[in-house]
Design an enzyme around this catalytic site. Sequence first.
Site, PDB file in Angstrom:
ATOM      1  N   ARG A  65       0.857  -1.187   0.000  1.00 11.94           N
ATOM      2  CA  ARG A  65       0.000   0.000   0.000  1.00 11.94           C
ATOM      3  C   ARG A  65       0.891   1.234   0.000  1.00 11.94           C
ATOM      4  O   ARG A  65       1.812   1.334   0.816  1.00 11.94           O
ATOM      5  CB  ARG A  65      -0.945   0.010   1.202  1.00 11.94           C
ATOM      6  CG  ARG A  65      -2.093   0.987   1.054  1.00 11.94           C
ATOM      7  CD  ARG A  65      -3.070   0.890   2.215  1.00 11.94           C
ATOM      8  NE  ARG A  65      -3.870  -0.314   2.184  1.00 11.94           N
ATOM      9  CZ  ARG A  65      -4.842  -0.584   3.052  1.00 11.94           C
ATOM     10  NH1 ARG A  65      -5.109   0.282   4.028  1.00 11.94           N
ATOM     11  NH2 ARG A  65      -5.528  -1.709   2.969  1.00 11.94           N
ATOM     12  N   SER A 167      -8.406   0.545   0.438  1.00 16.74           N
ATOM     13  CA  SER A 167      -9.439   0.570   1.467  1.00 16.74           C
ATOM     14  C   SER A 167      -9.835   2.005   1.831  1.00 16.74           C
ATOM     15  O   SER A 167     -10.357   2.737   1.008  1.00 16.74           O
ATOM     16  CB  SER A 167      -8.966  -0.214   2.688  1.00 16.74           C
ATOM     17  OG  SER A 167     -10.011  -0.399   3.609  1.00 16.74           O
ATOM     18  N   ASP A 325     -16.822   1.572   4.248  1.00 14.45           N
ATOM     19  CA  ASP A 325     -15.678   2.312   3.711  1.00 14.45           C
ATOM     20  C   ASP A 325     -15.566   2.060   2.203  1.00 14.45           C
ATOM     21  O   ASP A 325     -16.333   1.276   1.646  1.00 14.45           O
ATOM     22  CB  ASP A 325     -14.402   1.960   4.481  1.00 14.45           C
ATOM     23  CG  ASP A 325     -13.942   0.527   4.290  1.00 14.45           C
ATOM     24  OD1 ASP A 325     -14.759  -0.310   3.892  1.00 14.45           O
ATOM     25  OD2 ASP A 325     -12.759   0.236   4.539  1.00 14.45           O
ATOM     26  N   ASP A 329     -15.235  -3.234   3.220  1.00 15.20           N
ATOM     27  CA  ASP A 329     -14.888  -4.317   4.152  1.00 15.20           C
ATOM     28  C   ASP A 329     -15.032  -3.883   5.609  1.00 15.20           C
ATOM     29  O   ASP A 329     -14.886  -4.705   6.510  1.00 15.20           O
ATOM     30  CB  ASP A 329     -13.484  -4.875   3.878  1.00 15.20           C
ATOM     31  CG  ASP A 329     -12.358  -3.891   4.160  1.00 15.20           C
ATOM     32  OD1 ASP A 329     -12.641  -2.685   4.324  1.00 15.20           O
ATOM     33  OD2 ASP A 329     -11.187  -4.322   4.188  1.00 15.20           O
ATOM     34  N   ARG A 330     -15.331  -2.601   5.846  1.00 17.14           N
ATOM     35  CA  ARG A 330     -15.511  -2.120   7.212  1.00 17.14           C
ATOM     36  C   ARG A 330     -16.846  -1.386   7.313  1.00 17.14           C
ATOM     37  O   ARG A 330     -17.394  -0.912   6.320  1.00 17.14           O
ATOM     38  CB  ARG A 330     -14.365  -1.201   7.621  1.00 17.14           C
ATOM     39  CG  ARG A 330     -13.005  -1.865   7.447  1.00 17.14           C
ATOM     40  CD  ARG A 330     -11.934  -1.223   8.276  1.00 17.14           C
ATOM     41  NE  ARG A 330     -11.798   0.196   8.044  1.00 17.14           N
ATOM     42  CZ  ARG A 330     -11.102   1.009   8.834  1.00 17.14           C
ATOM     43  NH1 ARG A 330     -10.506   0.526   9.905  1.00 17.14           N
ATOM     44  NH2 ARG A 330     -10.992   2.279   8.561  1.00 17.14           N
ATOM     45  N   LYS A 437     -12.665  -9.442   7.156  1.00 15.54           N
ATOM     46  CA  LYS A 437     -13.737  -8.538   7.582  1.00 15.54           C
ATOM     47  C   LYS A 437     -14.638  -8.213   6.397  1.00 15.54           C
ATOM     48  O   LYS A 437     -14.190  -8.180   5.253  1.00 15.54           O
ATOM     49  CB  LYS A 437     -13.162  -7.272   8.205  1.00 15.54           C
ATOM     50  CG  LYS A 437     -12.166  -6.508   7.365  1.00 15.54           C
ATOM     51  CD  LYS A 437     -11.587  -5.364   8.172  1.00 15.54           C
ATOM     52  CE  LYS A 437     -10.524  -4.598   7.390  1.00 15.54           C
ATOM     53  NZ  LYS A 437      -9.286  -5.372   7.225  1.00 15.54           N
TER      54      LYS A 437
END
Length: 606
Positions: A65, A167, A325, A329-330, A437
């Site tokens: 990342r 993300s 998000d 995934d959140r 997640k």
Amino acid sequence: LHLLLHFLSLSAIGLSVCYWFQYFHLFNLNQRTLAQVETLVAAGQWDELRSRLCSRMTFGTAGLRAPMGAGFNRINDLTIIQSTQGLFSYLTRYFADFNSRGVVVGFDTRGQEESGCSSQRLAKLTAAVMLSRDVPVHLFSAFVPTPYVPFAVKKLGAAAGVMITASHNPKEDNGYKVYWCNGAQICSPHDKEILRSIEEQLEPWSTSCWKEELVESCSYRTDPLPQINSCYMNELTTLCFHRDLNSRCPLKFVHSSFHGVGHIFVQQAFQTFGFVPPIPVPEQKDPDPNFSSVRCPNPEEGESVLELALRLAEKENVHIVLATDPDADRLAVAEKSIKVFTGNELAALLGWWMFLNWKESHPDPADTQNVHMLATTVSSKILQAFARIEGFHFEETLPGFKWIGNRMHELSKTGKTVIFAFEESIGFLCGSMVPDKDGVSSAVVVAEMASYLHNKNLSMNQQLHNIYQKYGYHLSKTSYVICNDPATIKKIFSRLRNFSGELSYPETCGGIRIIHVRDVTTGYDSSQVLPVSGNSEMITFTLQNGIVATLRTSGTEPKIKFYTEFCAAPGKSDVSILRGELRKVTAALLDEFLEPGKNNLIRRFV
């Protein structure tokens, strides 16, 4: 330009910059990133060039990342091709049947015009590298939530999966997230071996690796989107416990997808559960790589970034606000004008909810022995309190859902069932559909829980306090400071390990005695409950009054995070006293241990 580089190469300072510039110029076919480097050379920005060209990205908590743009420590066409060549080489050595199993590739909605590095393009280049070696690639034809990639890896029996996403990171960033054949994020030794394989062959194999059009013409490429979306929604019904109640639910919901991928998938999930789909926040419904309506595309920041969703909820008289998000995934949740829940608070509710419904379908107490819940070590200990009273098993893992996913896989091989797992940074997994997640499934499970509670004349906040009354109040604080200087971070943690002499840790925090220290980085821990992790800094202090405090560095951002939690015994319900003690210790942890002023740390601001 070449004359300038010639003179630069004569100096010791510029030799490595010159070499890697020429390398980047020779093998990079992206004209936009080439132009970026040439502009930096012409402007004489040698420190910036050294930063970009003389170091490489390494696999961290979430794979690779970094900011998009030119350079070897940036996400761009060349570094994605290099990373995929390394991944191919490692998978070829590891799996004898790799050429029949293939890989899954997905992407989110990120992009950067000045470098031409959209997630979709980078996903196509990832696929092109594999296709150039006759490896089957299941490349999604449109953007998908991150959980769809590990779900597809397991469903299709692929050797690995790659998701192009950053993300919740700032708009400048992108990433390369790798999943193993078990559907969990890669961890050691795979991450180190893949990185070594990347460094062994940095030159692109052929011009085929740059051909996006391969994904349209190659017979080895398939589109898994229709099958995976259908399978996902079908399996989602295993988490639906009160469909009849859902269909007559009077509650209304608002959903923000934060300009990302979540909108259509959350809508489908609600319909699968029998709900009327949530009202989307119109300004945030459609993909936008600039995240134009939010200062920061991270719903974990709470009320300050949920402003549009909360305002719409007030206007429409909506009871529950849900926010996923950008890669879905959140999940963040707020209850009307009452409360924005923290990740730890929402985990208390979801853990209670999943066990309640599991017990209803498994009345034999003996079955409880096979039930597990998991949480990362920096998350609330509330599930541990549940397990102590209810009789199921609870385990902690190192921070990061990769540890949870891999532990789930190990437990499943012994016949154990994980019914809930979480990390405090609003990452939740209900059931075991995906070993990662999942904001999509979590959103609709929260909706059903809220509907069930409303039918019993309870709000989610009221039920949270009911849980605390039974299992003990677990009050927590989580925040961070920003530190852009790795040397300062090293100095801070070195001081904590040599606080009053060599190899000595602090003995008090805020005047309260520290009774136990666990240093995951060095392995110092009398109880030895977690493995050593030398990739990041993390020290946990247990205080005499029952407060647990942790300091750790982020695996994806230049942050030192700090976590404190008061784990009170059942019946100890004077919340104001508990909160006061927690505030005191949190302030001391920050001021005494991190010394923000002395170390020029930037406090959290959104």
